[in-house]
Design an enzyme around this catalytic site. Structure first.
Site, PDB file in Angstrom:
ATOM      1  N   SER A   1       0.796  -1.027  -0.304  1.00 47.50           N
ATOM      2  CA  SER A   1       0.167   0.118  -0.257  1.00 47.50           C
ATOM      3  C   SER A   1       0.733   1.208  -0.359  1.00 47.50           C
ATOM      4  CB  SER A   1      -1.022  -0.051   1.131  1.00 47.50           C
ATOM      5  OG  SER A   1      -1.825   1.021   1.403  1.00 47.50           O
TER       6      SER A   1
ATOM      7  N   ARG B   1      -0.049  -3.930  -6.826  1.00 51.32           N
ATOM      8  CA  ARG B   1      -1.474  -4.458  -6.502  1.00 51.32           C
ATOM      9  C   ARG B   1      -2.890  -3.144  -7.341  1.00 51.32           C
ATOM     10  NH1 ARG B   1      -5.235  -7.465  -4.555  1.00 51.32           N
ATOM     11  NH2 ARG B   1      -5.591  -8.510  -2.844  1.00 51.32           N
TER      12      ARG B   1
ATOM     13  N   THR C   1      -6.525   1.666   4.601  1.00 52.15           N
ATOM     14  CA  THR C   1      -6.360   0.970   5.591  1.00 52.15           C
ATOM     15  C   THR C   1      -7.177   1.058   6.565  1.00 52.15           C
ATOM     16  OG1 THR C   1      -4.018   1.180   4.688  1.00 52.15           O
ATOM     17  CG2 THR C   1      -4.773   0.396   7.422  1.00 52.15           C
TER      18      THR C   1
ATOM     19  N   CYS D   1      -0.586  -6.783 -17.583  1.00 57.00           N
ATOM     20  CA  CYS D   1       0.061  -7.690 -16.724  1.00 57.00           C
ATOM     21  C   CYS D   1       1.457  -6.678 -15.922  1.00 57.00           C
ATOM     22  CB  CYS D   1       0.142  -8.871 -16.516  1.00 57.00           C
ATOM     23  SG  CYS D   1       1.392  -9.733 -15.400  1.00 57.00           S
TER      24      CYS D   1
ATOM     25  N   CYS E   1       3.700 -14.396 -11.177  1.00 55.14           N
ATOM     26  CA  CYS E   1       2.528 -13.461 -10.479  1.00 55.14           C
ATOM     27  C   CYS E   1       2.701 -12.964  -9.437  1.00 55.14           C
ATOM     28  CB  CYS E   1       1.091 -14.599 -10.453  1.00 55.14           C
ATOM     29  SG  CYS E   1      -0.168 -13.995  -9.835  1.00 55.14           S
TER      30      CYS E   1
ATOM     31  N   CYS F   1      -1.939  -9.393  -8.201  1.00 53.32           N
ATOM     32  CA  CYS F   1      -2.554  -7.714  -7.894  1.00 53.32           C
ATOM     33  C   CYS F   1      -3.540  -8.031  -9.043  1.00 53.32           C
ATOM     34  CB  CYS F   1      -1.378  -7.108  -9.010  1.00 53.32           C
ATOM     35  SG  CYS F   1      -1.938  -7.659 -10.356  1.00 53.32           S
TER      36      CYS F   1
ATOM     37  N   CYS G   1      -5.735  -8.847 -13.721  1.00 56.16           N
ATOM     38  CA  CYS G   1      -5.944  -9.889 -15.387  1.00 56.16           C
ATOM     39  C   CYS G   1      -7.305  -9.914 -15.447  1.00 56.16           C
ATOM     40  CB  CYS G   1      -5.677 -11.499 -15.287  1.00 56.16           C
ATOM     41  SG  CYS G   1      -4.877 -11.876 -13.962  1.00 56.16           S
TER      42      CYS G   1
END
Length: 591
Positions: free
Chosen positions: A101, A349, A385, A536, A560, A563, A566
């Protein structure tokens, strides 16, 4: 530290933690668990059955929402002299490994959860000292009034804060199982959720069992059971339940919209470092029809968080968020800060941007959805958050009332709507959809909403098309020329991927499934120029020539970073993201 104890074909999750947790684990080893032989809980083999371990509260996801929920349940147990068992299952190799984050942190929820967090040495110790907002052109910057009120907020590493929350949860008696991925929702004959099952481990690509095979475990509730899903943005189990129980329609009704955040943590020269300095930008390198912006947050120890957020409703299929981020770092106002520095970590992410309009009804039979799985990000604040933590706490209070007082989980929805989360997201509801008209109309509309109307505009704006539908055909778009990486401030994908500490066992079934294997070559490539290879940020998807010279999609699932872009941006929604073997994925420590 955690250990997997193997007994023949059985697998048991044993946390090696405090003395009290060890005592509980010993009880499990001695057989104080139930074995299930129902068809819904049988493993892939007809001769093996999952062990079923019973808990009062089962939480999926060891992020800020899930851990806050676990902590709050245990706090209520202390206050009301109750004894409820709580477990958290986390797919990352350790707590915090999959947490990424920005993060300028608003401590409002932490103040409620741990009023003395400063004395308890929470890793929240760099207060915001300056707050700037720039509009970028290709070569210039224009200072704008900052819409962010970051007075009293802190620049933090969320992965480090989550590790601290994990320690506090363990001290209260929460049992945390990292390295185990929740892959299945368990339901009873009444269509009520009774818990989750972790996926089998030690399965080869061809589906055969390797020598280290471990059957998955069922983590179930007891008679009055509560399962809380806190998987983060686009949680795979959460999305299934949202569809199964029509929770989107029962909530605020609009589809969710997303963005992809790409981030690095740099170590820079001491004379350039200003702890607590916060900068946000909009404009270049994105075109005026694509929503997004950047951030630079000066952390402690000469570290700077540098990131770009690109909304996934962009239209041009040739746009590459990773390359846009590399371009951003070359800007003449940004490059001098980074030159001579070192990249410590890279990650990516997705985040929810739908806000108030896209909140689903978060209660399902047997539990609830909390945190970013439901979507409580405040877009104009660029903060989620504190709202995720608060939603976890509210769900925990409802879960406690279900288990101890016989009330219903629906109180979570009622309490959510009367909380400061609801008020905050309501006043911010029109910021994100204002930008569907473009950058400058969006800035103007959001300024009026923020400074003049104070979030009280009488109309609630709708979001545009779902992100995957916003993608135009390649023939209607122009290719984008991106500069080659210079190795100083911009880098190629393999270099960045190495810095994410991503690791998967190569010999396991792919967790990225194509619903129709023919779609990439028959639809995505000719119609959209193969956008998988660009959206991606980890080069999972590549079109490579086969023996005949025709391009075929190759899926490098081991790359991968989880995130979820896709599953969101694929124009035909042909990609299904499922959990890989537990413990795989990125290994973030300072993100």
């Amino acid at each position: 530290m955690y250990k997997l104890i193997n007994s023949c074909s059985k697998s048991r999750l044993i946390p090696l933690l405090s003395e009290s947790t060890l005592y509980k684990s010993a009880n499990l080893v001695l057989g104080k668990y139930s074995r299930s032989h129902s068809s819904s809980e049988s493993s892939s083999s007809t001769d093996t059955y999952r062990e079923a371990i019973n808990y009062d509260v089962v939480i999926v996801g060891g992020g800020p929402a899930g851990l806050s929920a676990a902590i709050r349940v245990k706090q209520l147990c202390q206050q009301k002299d109750a004894d409820l068992s709580v477990c958290v299952v986390e797919k990352g190799a350790e707590v915090g490994a999959h947490i990424l984050s920005g993060n300028v942190f608003e401590p409002r929820a932490l103040d409620e959860l741990f009023p003395h967090w400063k004395q308890e040495e929470a890793p929240v110790d760099v207060p915001v000292t300056s707050d700037n907002f720039w509009l970028l052109s290709k070569n210039h910057t224009f200072s704008l009034p900052s819409p962010f009120d970051n007075n009293g907020n802190y620049v933090i590493s969320l992965s480090q804060l989550v590790r601290w929350l994990g320690q506090k949860a363990e001290e209260l008696g929460v049992e945390i199982y990292p390295g185990f991925a929740a892959s299945e929702i368990l339901c009873n004959e009444h269509n009520e959720v009774t818990g989750i099952a972790t996926n089998d481990m030690g399965v080869a690509k061809d589906g055969s069992r390797k020598e280290n095979y471990q059957c998955g475990v069922a983590l179930k509730g007891k008679f009055r059971r509560v399962t809380l899903l806190a998987e983060g943005c686009r949680g795979s189990l959460s999305e299934k339940l949202i569809k199964k129980y029509n929770l989107r329609e029962k909530g605020q009704g609009q589809h969710q919209t997303y963005a992809l955040g790409i981030k690095e943590v740099w170590e820079i020269d001491a004379d350039k470092h200003q702890p607590g300095s916060v900068l946000h930008t909009v404009g270049w390198p994105l075109d005026q029809k694509s929503y997004g912006g950047s951030f630079l947050y000066h952390m402690k120890d000469r570290q700077v968080a540098v990131g770009l957020v690109v909304a996934l409703d962009y239209q041009n299929p040739f746009l590459n968020p990773y390359e846009e981020y590399q371009r951003f770092k070359r800007h003449p106002a940004i490059r001098p800060l980074l030159e001579g520095g070192t990249v410590l970590q890279y990650g990516a992410r997705c985040l929810n941007e739908g806000g108030f309009q896209s909140i689903p009804y978060p209660v399902f039979p047997g539990g609830a959805i909390v945190g970013c799985s439901a979507g409580f990000l405040n877009v104009p604040k660029i903060k989620g958050t504190h709202t995720a933590m608060k939603s976890g706490m509210l769900a925990a209070e409802s879960a406690f009332s279900v288990l101890q007082e016989g009330l219903k989980m629906e109180t979570y929805w009622d309490n959510l709507r009367s909380s400061w989360i609801w008020e905050e997201l309501y006043t911010a509801r029109n910021y994100r959809p204002a930008f569907k008209y473009g950058l400058y109309p969006g800035l103007a509309l959001s300024a009026v909403e923020h400074y003049i109307l104070k979030g009280k505009f009488p109309v609630t704006l709708n979001h545009g098309k779902p992100d995957h539908e916003a993608t135009r055909e390649a023939k209607l778009s122009s290719p984008i020329e991106y500069p080659k990486p210079d190795g100083a401030v911009s880098f190629d994908v393999p270099t960045s991927l190495y810095r994410s500490n991503t690791n998967h066992d190569h010999d396991q079934p792919s967790h990225l499934h194509l619903r129709d294997p023919a779609v990439p070559e028959k639809v995505n490539l000719p119609k959209y120029a193969g956008p998988e290879a660009r959206y991606c940020p980890a080069r999972v998807y590549e079109y490579i020539p086969d023996d005949t010279g025709d391009l075929k999609l190759q899926i490098n699932a081991q790359n991968c970073v989880h995130c979820k872009a896709c599953s969101i941006k694929d124009p035909t929604q042909n990609i299904e993201w499922t959990v890989p073997e537990g413990g795989g994925g990125p290994g973030y420590t300072i993100m």
